[in-house]
Design a protein around this motif. Structure first.
Motif, PDB file in Angstrom:
ATOM      1  N   ALA A  87       0.810  -1.216   0.000  1.00  0.00           N
ATOM      2  CA  ALA A  87       0.000   0.000   0.000  1.00  0.00           C
ATOM      3  C   ALA A  87       0.846   1.270   0.000  1.00  0.00           C
ATOM      4  N   SER A  98       3.562   7.786   0.117  1.00  0.00           N
ATOM      5  CA  SER A  98       2.117   7.826  -0.088  1.00  0.00           C
ATOM      6  C   SER A  98       1.528   6.512   0.393  1.00  0.00           C
ATOM      7  N   ASP A 152      -1.907   4.223   0.330  1.00  0.00           N
ATOM      8  CA  ASP A 152      -3.198   4.054  -0.343  1.00  0.00           C
ATOM      9  C   ASP A 152      -4.338   4.359   0.618  1.00  0.00           C
ATOM     10  N   ARG A 159       7.108   2.440  -6.989  1.00  0.00           N
ATOM     11  CA  ARG A 159       6.171   1.563  -7.714  1.00  0.00           C
ATOM     12  C   ARG A 159       6.481   1.595  -9.175  1.00  0.00           C
TER      13      ARG A 159
END
Length: 126
Positions: A80, A97, A99, A126
């Motif tokens: 996440a 960040s 999710d 990512r």
């Protein structure tokens, strides 16, 4: 503390979070007024022990000795998370960040920890 088949990939110390400008101004004003200008105070992020595993990102409190202490402060699932905005000068900073959360988590590493900062940021890309 580790889950089955989970392994530690990186352990480091970092300043986690950010002291808002509003909180810094209010703190400095209150301390300045209370001490008639003799002292000032600053607000800074809390230093935490950060452990990246194959499944999670773990945050521990730092004891006065500088060693991690229990209990666990936060656990974030690795899938996440995403890192962004890596900057490196005298201290390395980047954002994580999460999710479902509109506010990113700021990570700040002092000069000696810049290599760890780069490794952690790269691992969470990512």
């Amino acid at each position: 503390m580790l889950l089955q088949d989970e392994r530690v990939e990186l352990a480091c110390a970092a300043n986690v979070g950010s002291g808002s400008v509003k909180r810094q101004v209010v703190t400095a004003a209150v301390v300045g007024l209370a001490t008639a200008g003799m002292l000032t105070a600053t607000v800074r992020p809390k230093t935490r022990c950060v452990v990246l595993t194959s499944h999670r990102l773990l945050f521990f409190d730092m004891a006065l000795s500088g060693r991690p202490s229990l209990p666990l402060v936060a656990v974030l699932p690795r899938q996440a998370l995403a890192s962004s905005r890596f900057k490196s000068a005298l201290k390395a900073t980047f954002l994580i960040s999460i999710d479902g959360d509109p506010r990113p988590l700021k990570m700040e590493f002092p000069f000696p920890g810049r290599r760890d900062a780069r490794k952690l940021a790269d691992a969470l890309l990512r």
